[in-house]
Design a protein around this motif. Sequence first.
Motif, PDB file in Angstrom:
ATOM      1  N   ASP A  95      -3.740  -6.620  30.343  1.00  0.00           N
ATOM      2  CA  ASP A  95      -2.494  -6.367  31.056  1.00  0.00           C
ATOM      3  C   ASP A  95      -2.696  -6.635  32.538  1.00  0.00           C
ATOM      4  O   ASP A  95      -3.788  -6.416  33.070  1.00  0.00           O
ATOM      5  CB  ASP A  95      -2.047  -4.921  30.859  1.00  0.00           C
ATOM      6  N   PRO A  96      -1.645  -7.095  33.220  1.00  0.00           N
ATOM      7  CA  PRO A  96      -1.777  -7.342  34.659  1.00  0.00           C
ATOM      8  C   PRO A  96      -2.003  -6.045  35.421  1.00  0.00           C
ATOM      9  O   PRO A  96      -1.500  -4.992  35.037  1.00  0.00           O
ATOM     10  CB  PRO A  96      -0.443  -7.987  35.033  1.00  0.00           C
ATOM     11  N   LYS A  97      -2.788  -6.131  36.481  1.00  0.00           N
ATOM     12  CA  LYS A  97      -3.071  -4.974  37.333  1.00  0.00           C
ATOM     13  C   LYS A  97      -2.442  -5.213  38.696  1.00  0.00           C
ATOM     14  O   LYS A  97      -2.750  -6.201  39.364  1.00  0.00           O
ATOM     15  CB  LYS A  97      -4.578  -4.793  37.515  1.00  0.00           C
ATOM     16  N   PRO A  98      -1.568  -4.321  39.137  1.00  0.00           N
ATOM     17  CA  PRO A  98      -0.954  -4.499  40.459  1.00  0.00           C
ATOM     18  C   PRO A  98      -1.983  -4.307  41.569  1.00  0.00           C
ATOM     19  O   PRO A  98      -2.940  -3.549  41.422  1.00  0.00           O
ATOM     20  CB  PRO A  98       0.122  -3.421  40.502  1.00  0.00           C
ATOM     21  N   LEU A  99      -1.770  -5.018  42.679  1.00  0.00           N
ATOM     22  CA  LEU A  99      -2.643  -4.866  43.846  1.00  0.00           C
ATOM     23  C   LEU A  99      -2.598  -3.447  44.386  1.00  0.00           C
ATOM     24  O   LEU A  99      -3.608  -2.869  44.742  1.00  0.00           O
ATOM     25  CB  LEU A  99      -2.212  -5.826  44.959  1.00  0.00           C
TER      26      LEU A  99
END
Length: 137
Positions: free
Chosen positions: A81-85
């Motif tokens: 899953d994408p990880k936010p900055l």
Amino acid sequence: MIYKSHLEGDPARFGRIIQTERKRRGLTREKVQEKVGLGVMTQYNVENAKGGTPRAQTFTAYEELFGWKEESAARTFYGGDPKPLHTDVVPEPVPELPPAVRKIAFRLAQLNDPALKQVEELLDLADKMRESNNKGE
């Protein structure tokens, strides 16, 4: 670095996630091209699971566009899953829009910049007329 030699990518899942993120932000493919330089055909191929594994530059462009951590796009392609900055910023939930509003939004997304400017001017005029009518009540 993501070691992908033993991993199977999922282009269809990745394409759905990318398209959902782009649309959630109200971006057309042309706007994405303006912002991060990804060609419209590249975006089409990614969103429709055509062309295999995206290039590293494509992953990086999506990370920049969506505010994801480095290698987040590749991780997402390979099933993660994408990880936010910035994890301290919680995105606001997107409310479900009534069908009529969704239809209008879809049609607006198809317009070019001059046509959108005209729509914006019409909405401004409608607001002024409404304000004028409310003052007269």
